[in-house]
Design a protein around this motif. Structure first.
Motif, PDB file in Angstrom:
ATOM      1  N   GLY A 144      76.409   4.962  27.177  1.00  0.00           N
ATOM      2  CA  GLY A 144      76.788   5.467  25.865  1.00  0.00           C
ATOM      3  C   GLY A 144      75.636   5.451  24.887  1.00  0.00           C
ATOM      4  O   GLY A 144      74.535   4.976  25.199  1.00  0.00           O
ATOM      5  N   VAL A 145      75.900   5.971  23.689  1.00  0.00           N
ATOM      6  CA  VAL A 145      74.874   6.129  22.668  1.00  0.00           C
ATOM      7  C   VAL A 145      75.335   5.502  21.356  1.00  0.00           C
ATOM      8  O   VAL A 145      76.479   5.693  20.929  1.00  0.00           O
ATOM      9  CB  VAL A 145      74.556   7.620  22.427  1.00  0.00           C
ATOM     10  CG1 VAL A 145      73.363   7.766  21.489  1.00  0.00           C
ATOM     11  CG2 VAL A 145      74.296   8.340  23.743  1.00  0.00           C
ATOM     12  N   ARG A 146      74.446   4.768  20.714  1.00  0.00           N
ATOM     13  CA  ARG A 146      74.743   4.175  19.407  1.00  0.00           C
ATOM     14  C   ARG A 146      74.434   5.175  18.294  1.00  0.00           C
ATOM     15  O   ARG A 146      73.701   6.153  18.515  1.00  0.00           O
ATOM     16  CB  ARG A 146      73.927   2.892  19.212  1.00  0.00           C
ATOM     17  CG  ARG A 146      74.492   1.715  20.001  1.00  0.00           C
ATOM     18  CD  ARG A 146      73.718   0.438  19.808  1.00  0.00           C
ATOM     19  NE  ARG A 146      74.512  -0.723  20.234  1.00  0.00           N
ATOM     20  CZ  ARG A 146      74.062  -1.955  20.299  1.00  0.00           C
ATOM     21  NH1 ARG A 146      72.785  -2.213  19.969  1.00  0.00           N
ATOM     22  NH2 ARG A 146      74.843  -2.941  20.681  1.00  0.00           N
ATOM     23  N   PRO A 147      74.956   4.931  17.072  1.00  0.00           N
ATOM     24  CA  PRO A 147      74.711   5.865  15.964  1.00  0.00           C
ATOM     25  C   PRO A 147      73.238   6.093  15.659  1.00  0.00           C
ATOM     26  O   PRO A 147      72.870   7.152  15.142  1.00  0.00           O
ATOM     27  CB  PRO A 147      75.431   5.194  14.779  1.00  0.00           C
ATOM     28  CG  PRO A 147      76.531   4.410  15.412  1.00  0.00           C
ATOM     29  CD  PRO A 147      75.939   3.894  16.692  1.00  0.00           C
ATOM     30  N   ASP A 148      72.373   5.115  15.962  1.00  0.00           N
ATOM     31  CA  ASP A 148      70.943   5.304  15.688  1.00  0.00           C
ATOM     32  C   ASP A 148      70.242   6.108  16.774  1.00  0.00           C
ATOM     33  O   ASP A 148      69.026   6.314  16.718  1.00  0.00           O
ATOM     34  CB  ASP A 148      70.245   3.946  15.517  1.00  0.00           C
ATOM     35  CG  ASP A 148      70.258   3.105  16.797  1.00  0.00           C
ATOM     36  OD1 ASP A 148      70.828   3.553  17.818  1.00  0.00           O
ATOM     37  OD2 ASP A 148      69.682   1.996  16.785  1.00  0.00           O
ATOM     38  N   SER A 150      70.043   5.324  20.014  1.00  0.00           N
ATOM     39  CA  SER A 150      69.634   4.537  21.175  1.00  0.00           C
ATOM     40  C   SER A 150      70.692   4.617  22.267  1.00  0.00           C
ATOM     41  O   SER A 150      71.893   4.573  22.001  1.00  0.00           O
ATOM     42  CB  SER A 150      69.382   3.081  20.785  1.00  0.00           C
ATOM     43  OG  SER A 150      70.531   2.509  20.202  1.00  0.00           O
ATOM     44  N   VAL A 151      70.230   4.752  23.499  1.00  0.00           N
ATOM     45  CA  VAL A 151      71.114   4.853  24.647  1.00  0.00           C
ATOM     46  C   VAL A 151      71.252   3.473  25.283  1.00  0.00           C
ATOM     47  O   VAL A 151      70.246   2.798  25.543  1.00  0.00           O
ATOM     48  CB  VAL A 151      70.561   5.855  25.688  1.00  0.00           C
ATOM     49  CG1 VAL A 151      71.482   5.943  26.901  1.00  0.00           C
ATOM     50  CG2 VAL A 151      70.400   7.231  25.053  1.00  0.00           C
ATOM     51  N   SER A 161      68.590  -1.239  25.587  1.00  0.00           N
ATOM     52  CA  SER A 161      68.711  -0.184  24.590  1.00  0.00           C
ATOM     53  C   SER A 161      67.456   0.676  24.685  1.00  0.00           C
ATOM     54  O   SER A 161      66.335   0.156  24.587  1.00  0.00           O
ATOM     55  CB  SER A 161      68.843  -0.777  23.181  1.00  0.00           C
ATOM     56  OG  SER A 161      68.724   0.232  22.200  1.00  0.00           O
ATOM     57  N   VAL A 162      67.630   1.971  24.889  1.00  0.00           N
ATOM     58  CA  VAL A 162      66.502   2.887  25.041  1.00  0.00           C
ATOM     59  C   VAL A 162      66.520   3.877  23.882  1.00  0.00           C
ATOM     60  O   VAL A 162      67.490   4.626  23.707  1.00  0.00           O
ATOM     61  CB  VAL A 162      66.564   3.641  26.385  1.00  0.00           C
ATOM     62  CG1 VAL A 162      65.411   4.627  26.491  1.00  0.00           C
ATOM     63  CG2 VAL A 162      66.543   2.662  27.551  1.00  0.00           C
ATOM     64  N   ASN A 163      65.449   3.864  23.084  1.00  0.00           N
ATOM     65  CA  ASN A 163      65.318   4.781  21.955  1.00  0.00           C
ATOM     66  C   ASN A 163      63.940   5.416  22.032  1.00  0.00           C
ATOM     67  O   ASN A 163      62.930   4.748  21.807  1.00  0.00           O
ATOM     68  CB  ASN A 163      65.503   4.036  20.629  1.00  0.00           C
ATOM     69  CG  ASN A 163      65.853   4.979  19.495  1.00  0.00           C
ATOM     70  OD1 ASN A 163      65.565   6.177  19.566  1.00  0.00           O
ATOM     71  ND2 ASN A 163      66.477   4.457  18.458  1.00  0.00           N
ATOM     72  N   ALA A 167      62.136   0.606  25.246  1.00  0.00           N
ATOM     73  CA  ALA A 167      63.294  -0.040  25.862  1.00  0.00           C
ATOM     74  C   ALA A 167      63.335  -1.501  25.425  1.00  0.00           C
ATOM     75  O   ALA A 167      62.350  -2.223  25.542  1.00  0.00           O
ATOM     76  CB  ALA A 167      63.217   0.056  27.376  1.00  0.00           C
ATOM     77  N   VAL A 168      64.478  -1.924  24.905  1.00  0.00           N
ATOM     78  CA  VAL A 168      64.655  -3.295  24.411  1.00  0.00           C
ATOM     79  C   VAL A 168      65.747  -3.965  25.238  1.00  0.00           C
ATOM     80  O   VAL A 168      66.840  -3.408  25.421  1.00  0.00           O
ATOM     81  CB  VAL A 168      65.038  -3.318  22.927  1.00  0.00           C
ATOM     82  CG1 VAL A 168      65.288  -4.751  22.458  1.00  0.00           C
ATOM     83  CG2 VAL A 168      63.959  -2.651  22.090  1.00  0.00           C
ATOM     84  N   HIS A 169      65.451  -5.171  25.729  1.00  0.00           N
ATOM     85  CA  HIS A 169      66.406  -5.927  26.535  1.00  0.00           C
ATOM     86  C   HIS A 169      67.430  -6.571  25.602  1.00  0.00           C
ATOM     87  O   HIS A 169      67.105  -7.487  24.856  1.00  0.00           O
ATOM     88  CB  HIS A 169      65.661  -6.991  27.336  1.00  0.00           C
ATOM     89  CG  HIS A 169      66.287  -7.295  28.651  1.00  0.00           C
ATOM     90  ND1 HIS A 169      65.691  -8.080  29.605  1.00  0.00           N
ATOM     91  CD2 HIS A 169      67.474  -6.917  29.212  1.00  0.00           C
ATOM     92  CE1 HIS A 169      66.458  -8.171  30.678  1.00  0.00           C
ATOM     93  NE2 HIS A 169      67.548  -7.475  30.450  1.00  0.00           N
TER      94      HIS A 169
END
Length: 328
Positions: A144-148, A150-151, A161-163, A167-169
């Motif tokens: 899924g995708v967040r409002p900012d 990020s996937v 989180s991939v933006n 990529a952030v763990h």
């Protein structure tokens, strides 16, 4: 030949003609459920095959109500699109991939796919490109995708989180599975069955907050059981907030469509699980008392929640089920 050139095989036909306008997808009333055959939507594209394997197939939808189906068990993986009216078309053929681990639809209408070691993006014209990332994934599953923008991606070492390329763990889980079922709601909150403990310990990750494991409350209809005892097998974002899930109970051999928001769960539909049953298509039944079998995947399309597919491609196809997403 490069991987990208292999991926583009058949993409020139990404907007091919639509087939199988047929009877379309039913629209049952409040508290009702209706069955329909995926084969009736298209005689050219085999939707039953596309959703006939819980590991090889995947289902997702976007804001437009289009449903995307990937047949990960085919020689040349196809991504099919089903419109809210039930028109089926091929979006792309992924000739260079052996398996897709998951996919989600971006706000732009593009589709993010995860395959072995790599994320890919499928654009609106059927062109596929690799997504550069600061992390080397194993078997990424975009949920899924967040409002900012990020996937959220599950992988063998937890949740990311991939933006863009960063990529952030977000969460480390050494027992996590790359096939961990989950979804992200409109607020950006991710719900993940990360350790296979079901609704007894469902992982909830809200933006800016510490991850927590919640016990989903709520009663099962017609029994003394609790929603916390169910095992979710698939998730989809709910436009009203929270997520939908198809969840199973080994005790009563039933499958449920459950709406979960925070730690609260509500059963929307119940049906037998794992068996072929006499379920007439086109006939509305009470959602909590019907002769149908519960499919594997769940997805929202407009004001409807669809359940479709089997846990194994070796099993005969089941009728898909549809119910109202709202209660009014």
């Amino acid at each position: 030949m490069t991987l990208l050139s292999l991926l583009l095989t058949g993409c020139s036909q990404g907007h091919g003609s639509k087939h199988g306008s047929g009877p379309g997808i039913p629209e049952p009333g409040v508290g009702k459920i209706a069955a329909f055959k995926l084969h009736d939507l298209s005689s050219k594209y085999d939707l039953d095959k596309g959703v006939g394997d819980s590991l090889g197939g995947h289902v997702t939808s976007g804001r437009s109500g289009n449903v995307y189906v990937v047949n990960g068990d085919a020689d040349s993986i196809q991504v099919l699109r089903v419109s809210p009216k039930g028109a089926v078309s091929r979006t792309a053929t992924l000739g260079g991939l052996k398996r897709v681990y998951g996919m989600t639809v971006l706000p732009t209408g593009e589709v993010m796919l995860g395959s072995a070691g790599q994320l890919y993006k499928l654009d609106l014209h059927g062109k596929v490109s690799s997504v550069r990332s600061s992390h080397v994934f194993q078997h990424p599953n975009p949920i899924g995708v967040r409002p900012d923008g990020s996937v959220i991606v599950t992988d063998g070492d937890g949740i990311w989180s991939v933006n863009g390329a960063e990529a952030v763990h977000l969460y480390v889980e050494h027992d996590a599975s790359s096939d961990a079922a989950g979804a992200v709601d409109a607020s950006g909150t991710a719900y993940v069955n990360v350790a296979g403990k079901g609704f007894a310990e469902l992982l909830v990750l809200s933006p800016g907050k510490k991850a927590e494991k919640v016990k989903v409350s709520g009663e099962l209809p017609g029994s003394n059981g609790s929603i916390s005892g169910l095992s979710p097998v698939s998730f989809a974002a709910a436009s009203s907030g929270g997520v939908y899930a198809v969840a199973t109970s080994h005790r009563d051999h039933a499958g449920y469509v459950v709406h979960v928001q925070g730690a609260n769960g509500t059963v929307m539909a119940k049906a037998a699980f794992g068996k072929q049953r006499a379920c007439r298509t086109g006939k509305p039944y009470p959602a909590l008392d019907n002769p149908c079998s519960m499919p594997w995947f769940v997805v929202q399309s407009g004001n409807r929640v669809l359940a479709m597919g089997r846990a194994s491609a070796e099993l005969p196809p089941l009728p898909a089920l549809v119910l109202r997403a709202d209660k009014k």
